[in-house]
Design a protein around this motif. Structure first.
Motif, PDB file in Angstrom:
ATOM      1  N   ALA A   1      54.931-114.797 -57.558  1.00 21.57           N
ATOM      2  CA  ALA A   1      55.715-114.696 -56.321  1.00 21.57           C
ATOM      3  C   ALA A   1      56.258-116.077 -55.969  1.00 21.57           C
ATOM      4  N   TYR A   2      57.565-116.218 -55.999  1.00 19.80           N
ATOM      5  CA  TYR A   2      58.192-117.493 -55.657  1.00 19.80           C
ATOM      6  C   TYR A   2      58.278-117.663 -54.143  1.00 19.80           C
ATOM      7  N   GLY A   3      58.831-118.787 -53.707  1.00 20.57           N
ATOM      8  CA  GLY A   3      59.020-119.023 -52.280  1.00 20.57           C
ATOM      9  C   GLY A   3      57.787-119.617 -51.648  1.00 20.57           C
ATOM     10  N   HIS A   4      57.527-119.204 -50.429  1.00 26.01           N
ATOM     11  CA  HIS A   4      56.407-119.783 -49.680  1.00 26.01           C
ATOM     12  C   HIS A   4      55.039-119.403 -50.253  1.00 26.01           C
ATOM     13  N   ILE A   5      54.957-118.321 -51.029  1.00 30.28           N
ATOM     14  CA  ILE A   5      53.684-117.924 -51.639  1.00 30.28           C
ATOM     15  C   ILE A   5      53.418-118.793 -52.865  1.00 30.28           C
ATOM     16  N   ASN A   6      54.383-118.819 -53.786  1.00 26.51           N
ATOM     17  CA  ASN A   6      54.331-119.693 -54.953  1.00 26.51           C
ATOM     18  C   ASN A   6      53.006-119.568 -55.717  1.00 26.51           C
ATOM     19  N   ALA A   7      52.634-118.332 -56.030  1.00 26.47           N
ATOM     20  CA  ALA A   7      51.376-118.074 -56.720  1.00 26.47           C
ATOM     21  C   ALA A   7      51.465-116.744 -57.479  1.00 26.47           C
ATOM     22  N   HIS A   8      50.529-116.565 -58.421  1.00 23.70           N
ATOM     23  CA  HIS A   8      50.431-115.301 -59.146  1.00 23.70           C
ATOM     24  C   HIS A   8      49.749-114.259 -58.269  1.00 23.70           C
ATOM     25  N   GLY A   9      50.167-113.003 -58.428  1.00 26.50           N
ATOM     26  CA  GLY A   9      49.553-111.928 -57.679  1.00 26.50           C
ATOM     27  C   GLY A   9      50.106-110.577 -58.093  1.00 26.50           C
ATOM     28  N   TRP A  10      49.709-109.561 -57.382  1.00 30.71           N
ATOM     29  CA  TRP A  10      50.091-108.173 -57.639  1.00 30.71           C
ATOM     30  C   TRP A  10      50.955-107.652 -56.493  1.00 30.71           C
ATOM     31  N   VAL A  11      51.990-106.880 -56.822  1.00 33.81           N
ATOM     32  CA  VAL A  11      52.831-106.227 -55.809  1.00 33.81           C
ATOM     33  C   VAL A  11      53.026-104.764 -56.192  1.00 33.81           C
ATOM     34  N   ALA A  12      53.343-103.943 -55.218  1.00 40.72           N
ATOM     35  CA  ALA A  12      53.690-102.551 -55.501  1.00 40.72           C
ATOM     36  C   ALA A  12      54.993-102.552 -56.286  1.00 40.72           C
ATOM     37  N   ASP A  13      55.012-101.842 -57.407  1.00 41.87           N
ATOM     38  CA  ASP A  13      56.214-101.775 -58.232  1.00 41.87           C
ATOM     39  C   ASP A  13      57.208-100.798 -57.596  1.00 41.87           C
ATOM     40  N   GLY A  14      58.466-100.953 -57.921  1.00 44.68           N
ATOM     41  CA  GLY A  14      59.477-100.020 -57.443  1.00 44.68           C
ATOM     42  C   GLY A  14      60.238-100.530 -56.253  1.00 44.68           C
ATOM     43  N   TRP A  15      60.111-101.818 -55.896  1.00 44.43           N
ATOM     44  CA  TRP A  15      60.774-102.371 -54.725  1.00 44.43           C
ATOM     45  C   TRP A  15      61.708-103.521 -55.058  1.00 44.43           C
ATOM     46  N   PHE A  16      62.299-103.499 -56.259  1.00 39.75           N
ATOM     47  CA  PHE A  16      63.206-104.547 -56.694  1.00 39.75           C
ATOM     48  C   PHE A  16      64.629-104.030 -56.766  1.00 39.75           C
ATOM     49  N   CYS A  17      65.586-104.934 -56.572  1.00 35.69           N
ATOM     50  CA  CYS A  17      67.019-104.568 -56.616  1.00 35.69           C
ATOM     51  C   CYS A  17      67.485-104.476 -58.061  1.00 35.69           C
TER      52      CYS A  17
END
Length: 90
Positions: free
Chosen positions: A74-90
């Motif tokens: 995750a880039y930006g203010h998080i700037n770390a590896h992690g997990w996100v719910a898939d299916g929410w990308f443009c």
């Protein structure tokens, strides 16, 4: 006159109908978040929350997938590896 009214109504419907659709992430791609907010977690599903990505921010999909979640950076203010719910990308 009636044909002009139908044409105007059709153009208005087409202009408002089809909002952007979210898609699944592709491994190896830096995807743009389409959701208003997307939680980044330390583990898939119910893992502890570590931050939130917002519409327009990016996530590098690294894989693997676990159910409906995908691992990446995750880039930006998080700037770390992690997990996100898939299916929410443009």
């Amino acid at each position: 006159m009636r044909a002009a009214a139908v044409l105007v109504a059709t153009v208005a419907l087409v202009a408002t109908a089809s909002p952007a659709r979210a898609a699944n992430g592709t491994v190896g791609e830096r995807e743009t978040v389409c959701a208003n907010d997307l939680y980044v977690r330390t583990a898939p599903a119910d893992g502890p929350w570590m931050g939130t990505l917002y519409r327009g921010q990016t996530f590098l999909v690294k894989g693997p997938k676990s159910g409906n979640y995908i691992y990446g950076f995750a880039y930006g203010h998080i700037n770390a590896h992690g997990w996100v719910a898939d299916g929410w990308f443009c």
